[in-house]
Write a protein that holds these residues in place. Structure first.
Motif, PDB file in Angstrom:
ATOM      1  N   ASP A 152      38.063  38.758  45.653  1.00 43.22           N
ATOM      2  CA  ASP A 152      37.906  40.081  45.024  1.00 43.22           C
ATOM      3  C   ASP A 152      36.598  40.218  44.252  1.00 43.22           C
ATOM      4  O   ASP A 152      36.422  41.187  43.493  1.00 43.22           O
ATOM      5  CB  ASP A 152      39.092  40.374  44.101  1.00 43.22           C
ATOM      6  CG  ASP A 152      39.205  39.369  42.955  1.00 43.22           C
ATOM      7  OD1 ASP A 152      38.414  38.402  42.930  1.00 43.22           O
ATOM      8  OD2 ASP A 152      40.077  39.550  42.095  1.00 43.22           O
TER       9      ASP A 152
ATOM     10  N   SER B  38      35.492  38.634  41.733  1.00 41.40           N
ATOM     11  CA  SER B  38      35.685  38.604  40.282  1.00 41.40           C
ATOM     12  C   SER B  38      34.905  37.485  39.594  1.00 41.40           C
ATOM     13  O   SER B  38      34.888  37.419  38.367  1.00 41.40           O
ATOM     14  CB  SER B  38      37.175  38.485  39.954  1.00 41.40           C
ATOM     15  OG  SER B  38      37.731  37.319  40.531  1.00 41.40           O
TER      16      SER B  38
ATOM     17  N   ILE C 256      41.399  47.600  45.596  1.00 38.12           N
ATOM     18  CA  ILE C 256      41.138  46.379  46.355  1.00 38.12           C
ATOM     19  C   ILE C 256      41.725  46.560  47.749  1.00 38.12           C
ATOM     20  O   ILE C 256      42.934  46.763  47.913  1.00 38.12           O
ATOM     21  CB  ILE C 256      41.762  45.153  45.669  1.00 38.12           C
ATOM     22  CG1 ILE C 256      41.076  44.907  44.318  1.00 38.12           C
ATOM     23  CG2 ILE C 256      41.650  43.917  46.546  1.00 38.12           C
ATOM     24  CD1 ILE C 256      39.605  44.570  44.425  1.00 38.12           C
TER      25      ILE C 256
ATOM     26  N   THR D 155      37.069  43.265  50.162  1.00 45.35           N
ATOM     27  CA  THR D 155      37.367  41.883  49.778  1.00 45.35           C
ATOM     28  C   THR D 155      36.697  40.926  50.758  1.00 45.35           C
ATOM     29  O   THR D 155      36.441  41.270  51.913  1.00 45.35           O
ATOM     30  CB  THR D 155      38.884  41.619  49.731  1.00 45.35           C
ATOM     31  OG1 THR D 155      39.482  42.058  50.968  1.00 45.35           O
ATOM     32  CG2 THR D 155      39.524  42.345  48.565  1.00 45.35           C
TER      33      THR D 155
END
Length: 280
Positions: free
Chosen positions: A179, A181, A106, A111
């Motif tokens: 991120d 996710s 990351i 990001t």
């Protein structure tokens, strides 16, 4: 007198030759300048093309998966005899972003600092119903919820970039994690295709799902839509990436919406839906 005339003619010829030479120099100068500009432009274009290819050879962001779920919604305003129905069709979309193709770590490059959707177009062969498209709370995926249509500015997401903000995230708002996710959660509604309609209650198999579209005599093929839009990502280096997305919302597949609902999972091949880095 003859000498003066001859001398005058020579001077005139010399002046003409001088003017012609000057004109030729001017033509040669601008001709060379044009050639130089063309060659310079070609060189710059070649260098920019090479840089563009190199920068996008391994995408920082790409779409890994698109999941769609289509069903119908019925608002029964009668006393249960199906004599006063408003019928809508809806499709939920979950778009999963892969930000690990270039680096498993990351970083500021992979990001998200800003995320927004623009250039939204909904193409349909049917004028029936009100077409609505916007962010949808992912916790409501698979069930009908009312949505406000997108604004002229498109759809802007609130990027969550800390654990504290994550814990306090309100999924009714346009939420996306820095991120990548969580998926980009979107919803499409063709609202009130039929209003104040009724269905023959002799059919005991009537269900309040996608099959009711056929029971109500709706031409399902006419409800097929193509939804197009651009997803913009600005990373934490302030670099912008754009992906053109096209979703064909086909409700007439072999196991079509007439069977109740449709769930489709698209896994783009190679870099079909890669985000392209653009100059700021």
């Amino acid at each position: 007198m003859k000498r003066k005339a001859i001398r005058g003619n020579i001077n005139l010829i010399n002046k003409i030759i001088f003017v012609i030479n000057i004109a030729l120099l001017i033509v040669l100068f601008f001709g060379y300048k044009h050639i130089f500009q063309v060659e310079t432009t070609k060189k710059i274009y070649a260098e920019e093309s090479a840089r563009f290819i190199e920068e996008n050879k391994t995408p920082v962001f790409k779409i890994e998966q698109i999941i769609t779920y289509s069903n119908a919604y019925v608002d029964d305003k009668s006393d249960g005899n199906l004599s006063d129905l408003d019928i809508s069709q809806f499709t939920d979309m979950q778009i999963i972003i892969d930000n690990k193709s270039k680096s498993e770590e990351i970083t500021a490059e992979n990001t998200v600092n800003q995320l927004f959707i623009t250039d939204i177009k909904i193409e349909s062969n049917s004028e029936a119903g009100e077409k609505i498209f916007n962010y949808k709370n992912p916790l409501n995926c698979g069930k009908y919820t009312e949505l406000q249509n997108f604004s002229d500015d498109g759809i802007l997401f609130n990027v969550v970039n800390s654990n504290e903000k994550n814990d306090a995230a309100n999924y009714d708002e346009n939420v996306f994690y820095t991120d990548c996710s969580n998926p980009i959660s979107l919803g499409y509604i063709n609202k009130n295709i039929i209003t104040n309609g009724q269905i023959n209650t002799d059919n005991a198999s009537i269900a309040f799902n996608g099959s009711i579209l056929k029971d109500a005599g709706i031409d399902i093929e006419s409800l097929n839509t193509t939804i197009k839009f651009k997803i913009h990502i600005i990373n934490n280096y302030n670099e912008e990436y754009v992906c053109n997305v096209k979703i064909d919302n086909d409700l007439t597949t072999e196991e079509g919406i007439s069977s109740g609902y449709i769930m489709n999972i698209k896994n783009p091949k190679n870099n079909e839906f890669s985000f392209i880095k653009i100059d700021s």
